[in-house]
Design an enzyme around this catalytic site. Structure first.
Site: not given
Length: 559
Positions: A245, A318, A513
């Site tokens: 990620d 994220h 996600s």
């Protein structure tokens, strides 16, 4: 309470199969495309070689093609470049390739394509370098040779078979996008639905959790640090979840995600986060084409995409958010943080495949008892792309073999289903249709549920989605980032709520996600008691059986 819904009869999405009409990709800002050397493939404008399917929209890097390493000998490149000359392009053979086909003691490496740069051929022609145009020219040559052989005008079937075999193995380098919603504070205000924003719904102010104008908001938690619980009584190590990620919070480190160690360093056994500087440097060095932001560091940064505006990048934080979800659900596990995605939410497919390949290599080394290996039990992927056609012969040429390799090694792969409210195949999640071998660990694709258990409106839904898990308005860790939006009212030390100041280092966010790492964390937790027990087994049967047992145990308590 975390919620899971499993579709056992394969009916999910059946009602949408006849209407796969969501082919129009959301807008991708020109700044993002320029940053990644990418274009949107638009069907109305795309040239298509005779006999090949008309494409659907996708995002691809225009300056490279993916070519299997075994085909990078000089004779093959010369043949391909002879065909490409009339469109003013050529493949630039990598300097590291010898005159003989590239070989490796890593069998997987020989199977996978690598990014090969496109350049201008000879005397400059007024033709833009474009991977799709180059690919269609190569395919057109195959069609012309086939028609010549079929008509009797040529008897050189060997040349046809040779070129067809090569061209069939060449593909675009797609740009993968992260699956978090409403990452940018300006996205909703302007009404622009970018690919990194997910489902293009003009009512998104009302359809998603929001404070002011941001779907990603800071919160305060009163929960205690999960702590690093004991190692399982029959375990030789802790379960490991690899998160590919945006990286991990570093400055400052998040208190829930420490201690952090380098792979192979002392103190490795009880670390919460494992980082791999060597791997990051390799990924950056092997990247082909221009890149404005390096991934040589594992840090989840920078937070600001455009300094003159100060908005947080759509996917800044994220990776840290995903790591925090795994931390909450599997407090005894370790997170192997590998940075492949930029904070704008995009990653070249070739970089992702390269990272997966190197992880597979480290897993094999660990299973053979080598000190430079790295055990991994679960891989969490919260990014993906739409292919240009379901009829493409080779669209999964890169992702499928490397994910198959990982699952055959006993590694469970969990992938986000995507946020585009469509049943159109979103890869790699849709590879669940192909990676179903019971002799390999599970591959699981995950859609998102709302807090009340309903399917999130933004979530993709299709027969290839394995299950749905909590993914909307979920709380997790976040770097101490602060964006340009200020508190609407301030007097001295008193102020109203500031929607993009994450000094608390926690936030609420939504997207498939985050549904994916919920499942990854639950699987890892079920592996805790016997993690590493079968690492040294010569065949992977016991590791595969343990992976399936962990997933089945999650399903038994699908709450």
């Amino acid at each position: 309470m975390i919620k899971i819904r499993v579709i056992s009869d394969g009916s999910s999405g059946k009602e949408h199969e006849s209407g796969l009409t969501r082919y129009v990709l959301p807008a991708v800002p020109q700044a993002v495309l320029q940053r990644h050397g990418a274009r949107v493939l638009r069907p109305a404008e795309a040239a298509v070689a005779k006999g090949w399917p008309k494409p659907n929209p996708t995002i691809y890097r225009y300056g490279v093609l993916l070519v299997p390493r075994r085909l990078l000998d000089s004779a093959t490149i010369v043949t391909l470049n002879r065909v490409l000359t009339d469109v003013g392009m050529r493949l630039v053979r990598p300097d590291a390739t010898d005159d003989q086909p590239a070989t490796s003691d890593d069998d997987l490496d020989a199977k996978l394509p690598v990014a090969v740069e496109l350049g201008v051929a000879g005397t400059f022609k007024p033709q833009a370098v474009d991977a799709w145009t180059a690919l269609q020219r190569l395919r057109a040559e195959v069609t012309a040779l086939r028609e010549a052989c079929d008509s009797g005008a040529s008897t050189d079937t060997a040349a046809l078979e040779s070129l067809a075999g090569v061209v069939d193995a060449i593909s675009l380098d797609h740009l993968l996008v992260g699956s978090a919603t409403d990452g940018s504070s300006s996205t909703i205000v302007t009404g622009t639905n970018t690919a990194s924003n997910g489902n293009p719904d003009l009512n998104n102010l009302f359809d998603r959790p929001a404070a002011g104008t941001s779907g990603r908001i800071p919160v305060t938690v009163a929960l205690a640090d999960p702590g690093q619980i004991y190692m399982g009584q029959n375990a030789s190590r802790r379960p490991v979840v690899a998160v590919l990620d945006t990286g991990i919070a570093c400055d400052p480190e998040h208190p829930w995600l420490t201690p952090r160690v380098e792979r192979g360093a002392n103190g490795h056994e009880d670390a919460v986060v494992i980082v791999d500087t060597e791997l990051q440097k390799q990924l950056e060095a092997e990247h082909v084409g221009e890149r404005l932001l390096s991934i040589a560091s594992y840090a989840d940064e920078p937070s600001i995409e455009e300094p003159l505006l100060g908005d947080l990048s759509t996917h800044a934080g994220h990776g840290t958010f995903i790591a925090g979800l795994i931390r909450q659900l599997a407090p005894g596990a370790q997170i192997y943080a590998v940075r492949v995605m930029q904070p704008d939410g995009f990653a070249p497919g070739s970089d992702v495949v390269n990272a997966l390949k190197k992880i597979a290599y480290r897993v094999r080394r660990a299973q053979s008892g080598q000190a430079d290996g790295q055990a991994v039990d679960v891989v969490s992927l919260s990014l993906g792309y739409f292919d240009e056609s379901a009829d493409e012969r080779n669209v999964t040429i890169a992702l499928e073999p490397v994910l198959r390799e990982l699952t055959e090694l006993g590694v469970t792969v969990v992938a986000a289903a995507g946020n585009f409210a469509t049943s159109r195949k979103f890869l790699p999640a849709a590879l669940t249709e192909k990676l179903t071998d019971k002799a390999a660990a599970p591959m699981i694709s995950v859609g998102s549920l709302n807090p009340n258990g309903s399917t999130s409106r933004f979530s993709n839904e299709a027969p290839w989605v394995t299950c749905y898990a909590s993914g909307a308005a979920i709380v997790s860790t976040f770097p101490a980032f602060a964006g340009a939006q200020n508190a609407p009212a301030r007097t001295g030390r008193r102020e109203s709520f500031d929607p993009d100041d994450f000094a608390s280092m926690f936030g609420v966010w939504s997207g498939t996600s985050f549904a994916a790492p919920v499942i990854a964390g639950l699987v890892a937790a079920r592996l805790h008691d016997e993690a590493g027990r079968h690492d040294r087994d010569q065949n992977s049967a016991a590791r595969v059986a343990a992976a399936h047992a962990a997933w089945e145990n999650v399903l038994k308590d699908a709450r």
